[in-house]
Design a protein around this motif. Structure first.
Motif, PDB file in Angstrom:
ATOM      1  N   ARG A 192       0.853  -1.189   0.000  1.00 22.64           N
ATOM      2  CA  ARG A 192       0.000   0.000   0.000  1.00 22.64           C
ATOM      3  C   ARG A 192       0.893   1.244   0.000  1.00 22.64           C
ATOM      4  N   ASN A 194       0.450   4.197   1.241  1.00 23.88           N
ATOM      5  CA  ASN A 194       0.610   4.882   2.527  1.00 23.88           C
ATOM      6  C   ASN A 194       1.563   4.132   3.455  1.00 23.88           C
ATOM      7  N   ASP A 195       1.645   2.812   3.311  1.00 28.92           N
ATOM      8  CA  ASP A 195       2.576   2.074   4.177  1.00 28.92           C
ATOM      9  C   ASP A 195       4.024   2.416   3.818  1.00 28.92           C
ATOM     10  N   VAL A 197       4.860   5.380   2.538  1.00 27.68           N
ATOM     11  CA  VAL A 197       5.019   6.770   3.010  1.00 27.68           C
ATOM     12  C   VAL A 197       5.341   6.786   4.508  1.00 27.68           C
ATOM     13  N   ALA A 198       4.719   5.879   5.256  1.00 24.97           N
ATOM     14  CA  ALA A 198       4.997   5.792   6.700  1.00 24.97           C
ATOM     15  C   ALA A 198       6.499   5.554   6.922  1.00 24.97           C
ATOM     16  N   GLU A 199       7.089   4.677   6.133  1.00 22.00           N
ATOM     17  CA  GLU A 199       8.524   4.388   6.290  1.00 22.00           C
ATOM     18  C   GLU A 199       9.378   5.577   5.841  1.00 22.00           C
ATOM     19  N   THR A 234      -0.835  13.655  -3.882  1.00 22.13           N
ATOM     20  CA  THR A 234      -0.239  12.976  -2.737  1.00 22.13           C
ATOM     21  C   THR A 234      -0.710  11.509  -2.740  1.00 22.13           C
ATOM     22  N   TRP A 235      -0.392  10.788  -1.678  1.00 21.00           N
ATOM     23  CA  TRP A 235      -0.626   9.342  -1.683  1.00 21.00           C
ATOM     24  C   TRP A 235      -2.064   8.992  -1.315  1.00 21.00           C
ATOM     25  N   ASP A 236      -2.378   7.706  -1.483  1.00 21.90           N
ATOM     26  CA  ASP A 236      -3.605   7.141  -0.922  1.00 21.90           C
ATOM     27  C   ASP A 236      -3.291   5.703  -0.508  1.00 21.90           C
ATOM     28  N   GLY A 237      -4.316   4.900  -0.298  1.00 19.19           N
ATOM     29  CA  GLY A 237      -4.093   3.556   0.226  1.00 19.19           C
ATOM     30  C   GLY A 237      -4.058   2.465  -0.832  1.00 19.19           C
ATOM     31  N   ARG A 238      -4.005   2.853  -2.128  1.00 19.55           N
ATOM     32  CA  ARG A 238      -3.956   1.829  -3.174  1.00 19.55           C
ATOM     33  C   ARG A 238      -2.565   1.214  -3.259  1.00 19.55           C
TER      34      ARG A 238
END
Lengths: 394, 394
Positions: A192, A194-195, A197-199, A234-238
């Motif tokens: 994903r 967003n995962d 982006v979290a990193e 920006t990002w999303d969860g895809r």
């Protein structure tokens, strides 16, 4: 007086103030009001997320600058600026986001009290945060003053960096490299967005070694596939998908100094037209780096890049680079020089730019960029050191 | 037409547009230019980090709104707004951060072409991003028009949330709870502050379950010890220390909708004056929640809180709450209603606020806050569900 050591030496702040006062004198400006948070921090060391209310630094010719802002933020100013505490001025909280009072009424009164009611007052008319209303209120409250457009007056003094500033940007470059390494290692089909982006945020803020990471003035941008025709989504969860390129536009940030850095990753086998574009883009970057010498105009970099791209049939217009350094949201550019065909500003040693030739095509995008330092002679130095290519993960 | 499903239904966007047009009619505004990115997104679905250049939404009475912005961002608009593609207008790149051209010259020409050259044009004069220069250029370019101050006209229409919006804020609340849980679990003496911030960002952006996290409009704020007398300092690389309180001001964000949430953690044994303040603050929050009923004025919440604090000898002035919802940097507030002693706005069902009574004392700070929803009757509902207390880790 600051609670912690400010980021720079008193000598460095003195150098900056001298440059700004000389520019004020040249324009006949008696007092300058600076609302741009980047300019505020560059002049005084002030650092806080308070730029969502009106605040600023007042630059005088004869005494130390004053920090002016919301009373509750005066505590933050006292803790971060190099000036003595009596140079920190707070206005009452009931001016904040009021429909009947405006903070500029307070500022006007302070300026009148100090004898500037009929003087030439410099204002950053084209700037985030200095609103139209702020100007109109000042204009009403100071009928005998002459309000002078001082847009980017301070920004221009920031263009050539001191050795102390370049040292910060090299630390930011180490953080940017780490972030890009983490992206290339982690991105894969099914993850994903967003995962990842979290990193990216976690890597950027952990920093590199003892050099802790600060927040960048722009969030990570990373459009994939056809969405990458748009530069600022920006990002999303895809999830990331096989058969798509994703550009990653990020920056390392050390104590508000930014080193932006972009690379693109293709998951699968890139189409030939993208590989052709990559080749032209890398050649264009090399040509541009070679043109980015002291004494050359900014336009030379753009012409060198566009020339290489055109040989490959890619016509690009617009801006392909901008100055970088100390910044706050919403932009990590300095808004002075542009790498454009018609910008004839002469490059000087110590200037730093994001050389940013983004290709946003009809159904894909490709970003391979370099943050650069104009040297004493010869081609520009790249602040980051990672392969200049489209990364392919099959 | 958007590439992905926009966040809200066409019915919801229609409801919003109707409200804005009615407010325009009431003020005699023929056409409205909206530069606030939050208002742009609320009206059209537009989402992108492009607000560092001039852009906006033009609201007409008789046809669908137009998105107007930098040509390269028109690709992003086409992919995110609900209107047909012909309602997306791009201006040339050489207007961007130019010292000789201004984007408002382009906007003025578009407005003249559509017959608004001598009409009443609404502008958000007090707003981030709509600069003083933007106003002055429009004023020059449209000499026969009447420029009307429409500051916060759209913001006021956003105050009472629809069920669709509240559902987003509940998702953001789950993310905020997760972030606070992570903070309380991880914070300990010796941990570098930036290393905790790295985990906060990672938790916030991973989101909660399938609900991916978006970036909040303000970065995490977390001053410790005496620095906590200043509300808006950001982090650095120093470690958390025993014997200090740190407030954590964060928000969960789901598709640009924010639910802010603050808790404070003391490492060690808190001093008695802080425990006394905690007790008064929690009682004040309870009194304020009870006062936050539909039909009551905003001031009732402030008076209830301040009354409880004063009983404990804490005199607080200023604002102790603001409306929340869809936001972009630099602020997650809506800049309309304030919980203040003199704000007599009547609370309505569906309104959402950050009830935020921060105590920034001489040598420590304490923040215990709630994001709240005004119900159909009775006290306000808290969107997050975590103990309302000073967390102590010994």
């Amino acid at each position: 007086m600051p609670a912690e050591k400010p980021p720079f030496s008193r000598f460095e702040y003195g150098r900056r103030l001298d440059k700004v006062r000389a520019a004020m004198a040249e324009r006949g400006i008696d007092v300058l009001f600076v609302e741009d948070p980047s300019n505020m921090a560059w002049l005084t060391g002030y650092d806080g997320w308070s730029f969502y209310v009106h605040q600023g630094v007042i630059v005088f010719h004869d005494v130390d600058p004053a920090w002016w802002g919301r009373s509750q933020d005066a505590n933050g100013a006292v803790r971060t600026v190099w000036m003595e505490d009596e140079h920190v001025i707070g206005y009452a909280d009931n001016y904040v986001q009021s429909s009947v009072r405006h903070p500029m009424q307070d500022l006007a009164a302070r300026l009148r009290d100090r004898g500037f009611g009929n003087k030439r007052i410099g204002l950053e008319l084209e700037n985030y945060y200095f609103s139209a209303k702020a100007y109109l209120v000042l204009n009403d409250e100071l009928p005998d003053a002459k309000l002078v457009d001082a847009t980017a007056l301070v920004n221009w003094q920031r263009a050539a960096k001191s050795a102390e500033e370049v040292a910060f940007m090299r630390k930011a470059a180490r953080i940017a490299e780490k972030v890009i390494d983490g992206i290339v290692a982690r991105v894969e089909p099914g993850l994903r967005k967003n995962d990842l982006v979290a990193e990216i945020f976690a890597d950027a803020i952990r920093g590199a070694g003892d050099d802790w990471g600060d927040y960048a003035a722009i969030v990570p941008l990373m459009a994939s596939g056809a969405d990458a025709s748009a530069p600022h989504l920006t990002w999303d969860g895809r999830p990331f998908k096989k058969g798509e390129a994703t550009f990653f536009e990020i920056a390392g940030c050390y104590r508000r100094y930014h080193t932006p850095f972009c690379r693109t990753v293709f998951l699968g086998t890139p189409p030939q037209d993208m590989l052709d574009a990559e080749k032209a883009l890398v050649e264009g970057l090399e040509a541009g780096l070679d043109a980015a010498r002291p004494g050359n105009p900014a336009s030379a970099v753009a012409r060198a890049l566009f020339g290489s791209l055109e040989k490959a049939g890619i016509r690009k217009e617009g801006r392909c680079g901008y100055p970088i350094g100390l910044s706050y949201p919403p932009d990590w550019g300095e808004r002075t020089i542009s790498f454009r065909k018609d910008d004839e500003t002469i490059l000087e040693p110590g200037m730093t730019f994001h050389f940013m030739p983004g290709l946003w095509m009809k159904d894909w995008g490709l970003e391979i960029t370099e943050s650069i330092l104009i040297g004493e002679s010869g081609p520009a130095e790249c602040l980051c050191d990672r392969p200049r290519k489209l990364f392919v993960k099959d």
